[in-house]
Motif scaffolding. Structure first.
Motif, short mmCIF file in Angstrom:
data_model
loop_
_atom_site.label_atom_id
_atom_site.label_comp_id
_atom_site.label_asym_id
_atom_site.label_seq_id
_atom_site.Cartn_x
_atom_site.Cartn_y
_atom_site.Cartn_z
N ASP A 248 92.94 -2.49 -79.41
CA ASP A 248 94.44 -2.68 -79.12
C ASP A 248 95.27 -1.36 -79.11
OD1 ASP A 248 97.12 -3.39 -79.03
OD2 ASP A 248 96.61 -4.94 -80.65
N PRO A 249 95.63 -0.94 -78.03
CA PRO A 249 96.50 0.22 -77.76
C PRO A 249 97.60 0.25 -78.73
CG PRO A 249 96.63 -0.86 -75.63
CD PRO A 249 95.59 -1.49 -76.59
N ASP A 250 98.27 -0.93 -79.06
CA ASP A 250 99.10 -0.83 -80.02
C ASP A 250 99.11 -0.49 -81.48
OD1 ASP A 250 101.61 -1.41 -78.73
OD2 ASP A 250 101.13 -3.81 -78.67
N ASP A 251 97.87 -0.59 -81.71
CA ASP A 251 97.13 0.18 -83.15
C ASP A 251 97.01 1.60 -83.04
OD1 ASP A 251 96.75 -2.61 -83.95
OD2 ASP A 251 94.74 -2.64 -83.53
N GLN A 252 96.72 2.11 -81.75
CA GLN A 252 96.37 3.56 -81.66
C GLN A 252 97.82 4.40 -81.51
OE1 GLN A 252 92.87 4.09 -80.00
NE2 GLN A 252 93.16 6.30 -80.27
N LEU A 253 98.67 3.66 -80.81
CA LEU A 253 100.03 4.49 -80.67
C LEU A 253 101.07 3.94 -81.44
CD1 LEU A 253 99.91 3.77 -76.51
CD2 LEU A 253 99.15 5.63 -77.96
N PHE A 254 101.15 4.70 -82.56
CA PHE A 254 101.84 4.19 -83.71
C PHE A 254 103.16 5.18 -83.91
CE2 PHE A 254 98.14 6.50 -85.11
CZ PHE A 254 98.60 7.83 -85.49
N PHE B 263 90.52 2.75 -79.79
CA PHE B 263 90.54 1.35 -80.49
C PHE B 263 90.84 0.39 -79.25
CE2 PHE B 263 90.50 3.94 -84.02
CZ PHE B 263 89.44 3.29 -84.91
N PRO C 191 106.37 3.99 -76.76
CA PRO C 191 105.03 3.33 -76.32
C PRO C 191 105.32 1.95 -75.70
CG PRO C 191 104.53 4.51 -78.01
CD PRO C 191 106.12 4.64 -77.91
N HIS C 192 106.29 1.26 -76.46
CA HIS C 192 106.13 -0.31 -76.19
C HIS C 192 107.13 -0.47 -74.96
CE1 HIS C 192 109.99 0.53 -78.84
NE2 HIS C 192 110.34 -0.32 -77.82
N ARG D 198 108.68 1.22 -84.89
CA ARG D 198 107.44 0.98 -83.75
C ARG D 198 107.02 -0.27 -83.83
NH1 ARG D 198 104.73 -0.20 -80.70
NH2 ARG D 198 102.77 0.73 -79.83
N TYR D 199 106.76 -1.15 -84.85
CA TYR D 199 105.90 -2.26 -84.59
C TYR D 199 107.05 -3.73 -84.60
CZ TYR D 199 101.84 0.26 -84.79
OH TYR D 199 100.74 1.13 -84.33
#
Lengths: 256, 227, 252
Positions: free
Chosen positions: C89-95, C87, C138-139, A157-158
């Motif tokens: 940064d949406p990237d923190d929330q959408l994991f 939160f 999400p990305h 994901r990251y």
């Protein structure tokens, strides 16, 4: 090095190969590669069977050859090593283009290259026909420990987010005229790496907070996916079956 | 370099596979003990970091460049258990998604690039820390030394595996000498970048560096004078 | 009897383990259905306050109640259902790997399964106008879309109060307006931490200023923004060319 971006790995098509459940494809590829690796030393013809079987899969899955060739660059460092083998190996020698080479080394290098290349192409086909999430799902079906699947899921994901951050740092460095030319400039690269680690770690902590905020209590949901039917396994078995038969036949010929 | 399929024969690959599975099982438990319910997100992000940082190319000698292996760096930053776990996850993803490193060689690659580099790198770092002065700055040369040794150590184990299960007839002594020489050179690059990276993190967030925990000062207790 | 307020914070004080004290006695009551902006300079303690609302930070003095239920270790699960934090940064929330799995994460932790869970996901995504995106990773979404999905991930838990941390940051003007339309239409209590004063004026009839760990002002947003002396005292500045007096006084 494994360059490129993750979302370019999968090639969108609706084919028989794409539709197969991921766990069947994983087992098929693994069995295929084991059969290839187990080919007896003296046999040459089975490699034609292996290559033919992979080519058939590529055609079925409509994966173009240029794409496969482009992704084969991951093999390059290993090709260099294989080319050195005939030079450093012992045994009777022959002259190739004025360079003295070991006969057994030449044969070994050829076999190594063949086996390695078949493995690489099989993996490329797997990634090109299976979405990353489905591959993770397949691993979960094959009883890989949950925690390991979850770590891979988070990494996947990251990884794009992290690569984008690293890209912005590179642009910032190069905008100020930086290029890595000598060891002294490693300090700058290391500084970027350090900053990237801090960002990754802090993001990990923020993600954990976001999870807690939505009721996470130490158990992550498992990925949802269909079970494989026996027909799926039968279809997926075609590729490794061809390879296993060829490998076994070669062993039989050696034994006689 | 990731070992591809067919380099090491089936029996030796099976053996390294079993070692890798056992090592991973130990590290999964160890990481969970340290990180608790944070394990999945934190290890995932650190794995993404290792993956990204392996793409940083640095010049090794004239005209050639290398990239970080990161096993020693990971172990120093997040501890040996989590470090091995993260590098192994990177190798798994590279083999499965990027065709980098063979599926049958996955065990070999995990043993070489995760277990050997992280364990050797971490052990040497801790030993060096014990000898060096007990100040935070000592971690920089200690980590660099760990990284320096970890690279030729992995190369030596590779030669050993190749001697056991390689499919070519090569003169072992010369290969050992050659591989060690080349990898000490690569190790210098690994050492420099590992040391500098650890140093730059220590300057900003020393609390994040696992191997720097020993330098933490205990909370001061002030006793009230007796009345 | 009327229902209890969505949020009651009383005498909340907190110091981090390293000794740094961030909150010095915060008092704040937010009635049901209200939309309140929390304004304040960097380092005022806004994030620390937010993390107390669902019990991620505890152990200081004072008390927090959400719709009558005190925030305590014994009822954290219910508190985290009632308080939906979005939160920054949406990237923190959408994991999770896909939008659907991400929106499902909260309600699944509440024990929802099967069709009931699917309904929640549909409902939450429809509320933020992202109904067709359930199967996307999400990305692959734009930043504005990710922010909206982040809102959906907490709406799926049917929260009593929605807490937004800098909801307008990094949004282009169109995404910013779309998010405002969505938030204005939601039938929930909203607490919004922001530096974006025009956004606060547009969305929240009431605003409070948090500075040095205490609430120093609590007034209608319009009045606050027009009070030049208070604004300057707490390092709050309106964007160039923006004059709240020229904006129609909001009704609320």
């Amino acid at each position: 090095m494994s360059g490129g971006h993750t979302h370019q790995l999968y090639v969108e098509h609706e084919t028989l190969v794409h539709r197969l459940p991921p766990q069947c494809k994983l087992i098929a590829v693994l069995t295929f590669v084991i059969a290839v690796v187990s080919t007896p030393r003296s046999a040459v013809w089975p490699y034609a069977v292996y290559a033919g079987a992979l080519a058939a899969v590529a055609v079925l899955a409509r994966i173009p050859a240029p794409l496969i060739l482009r992704r084969m660059v991951v093999e390059v460092p290993f090709v260099v090593f294989a080319l050195l083998l005939p030079v450093i190996s012992r045994g009777p020698r022959v002259d190739v283009l004025g360079v003295s080479m070991s006969e057994s080394g030449l044969a070994a290098a050829g076999i190594l290259l063949a086996k390695g290349t078949l493995g690489v192409v099989a993996s490329i086909l797997l990634a090109a026909t299976t979405r990353p999430r489905d591959l993770l799902l397949g691993l979960q079906h094959l009883r890989m420990p949950q925690l390991l699947v979850q770590i891979m899921t988070f990494m996947f994901r990251y990884v794009e987010v992290v690569l984008a951050e690293m890209g912005r740092m590179r642009v910032a460095r190069e905008s100020r005229g930086f290029r890595a030319r000598n060891l002294g400039q490693l300090r700058v690269l290391a500084h970027s790496a350090g900053a990237l680690f801090i960002r990754c770690f802090e993001r990990g902590e923020r993600v954990h907070l976001a999870m807690l905020s939505r009721g996470y209590s130490g158990r992550l949901p498992t990925l949802d996916g269909a079970q494989a039917r026996s027909t799926d396994w039968a279809v997926a078995a075609c590729l490794p079956a061809a390879a296993v038969l060829a490998s076994a036949a070669a062993w039989f010929a050696v034994g006689r | 370099m990731h070992v591809p399929d067919g380099f090491i024969n089936a029996p030796v690959s099976l053996a390294t596979g079993l070692v890798a599975v056992a090592g991973l099982a130990v590290c999964l438990r160890g990481a969970q003990r340290e990180l608790d319910d944070k394990t999945a997100p934190l290890a995932g992000l650190v794995a993404a970091f290792i993956f990204a940082v392996q793409m940083l190319n640095f010049p090794v000698a004239v005209g050639t460049s290398g990239h970080l292996m990161g096993g020693a760096l990971a172990a120093v930053l997040v501890g040996p258990y989590t470090g091995v776990l993260c590098v192994s996850v990177v190798l798994l993803v590279q083999a499965l998604f990027f065709a980098d490193g063979g599926l049958t060689a996955l065990g070999t690659n995990i043993v070489l690039m995760a277990l050997v580099t992280a364990v050797v790198g971490y052990t040497i770092t801790v030993l060096a820390q014990a000898v060096l002065p007990n100040v935070r700055g000592s971690l920089v040369p200690a980590a660099a030394l760990g990284a320096l040794v970890s690279v030729p150590a992995a190369a030596l184990v590779f030669v050993l595996l190749f001697a056991l299960g390689g499919n070519a007839d090569i003169p072992l002594g010369e290969v050992v000498a050659g591989m060690t020489g080349v990898h000490v050179l690569i190790g210098i690059g690994e050492a420099t970048i590992t040391g500098l990276t650890v140093g730059s993190i220590l300057a900003v967030r020393p609390d994040l560096v696992y191997a720097a925990r020993r330098y933490r000062q205990d909370l001061a207790i002030h006793h009230a004078p007796a009345r | 009897m009327s229902s209890p307020p969505s949020l009651v914070v009383e005498g909340l004080a907190f110091a981090y383990p390293d000794g740094h004290q961030a909150l010095y006695g915060v008092d704040l009551t937010v009635g049901r259905g209200e939309r309140v902006a929390v304004l304040g300079p960097n380092g005022a303690g806004k994030t620390t306050l937010v993390l107390h609302l669902n019990g991620i930070l505890t152990g200081g003095r004072g008390r927090v109640e959400v719709a009558g239920l005190p925030v305590a270790k014994t009822n954290l699960a219910e508190i985290r259902r009632r308080v939906g934090i979005v939160f920054q940064d949406p990237d923190d929330q959408l994991f999770m790997p896909t939008v659907r799995e991400d929106v499902a994460f909260g309600p699944a932790n509440l024990g929802l399964r099967g069709p009931e869970l699917a309904d929640r996901i549909e409902e939450a995504l429809a509320l933020v106008g992202m109904a067709g995106y359930a199967d996307r990773p999400p990305h692959h979404l734009s930043y504005g879309q990710r922010r909206r999905v982040a809102v959906a991930t907490v709406l799926a838990m049917r929260p009593e109060i929605l807490v937004l941390d800098e909801p307008s940051s990094n949004l282009d003007p169109a995404s910013r307006r779309e998010l405002a339309d969505i938030l204005l239409a939601l039938p929930v209590t909203i607490l919004m931490v922001t530096h974006d004063l025009p956004y606060a004026l547009q969305l929240c009839p009431r605003a409070v200023i948090l500075d040095d760990g205490v609430i120093v002002r609590d007034a209608p947003t319009y009045d606050l923004l027009c009070d030049d002396a208070t604004m300057a005292a707490h390092r709050l500045e309106l964007p160039f060319g923006f004059d709240p007096r020229t904006v129609a006084r909001p009704t609320g």
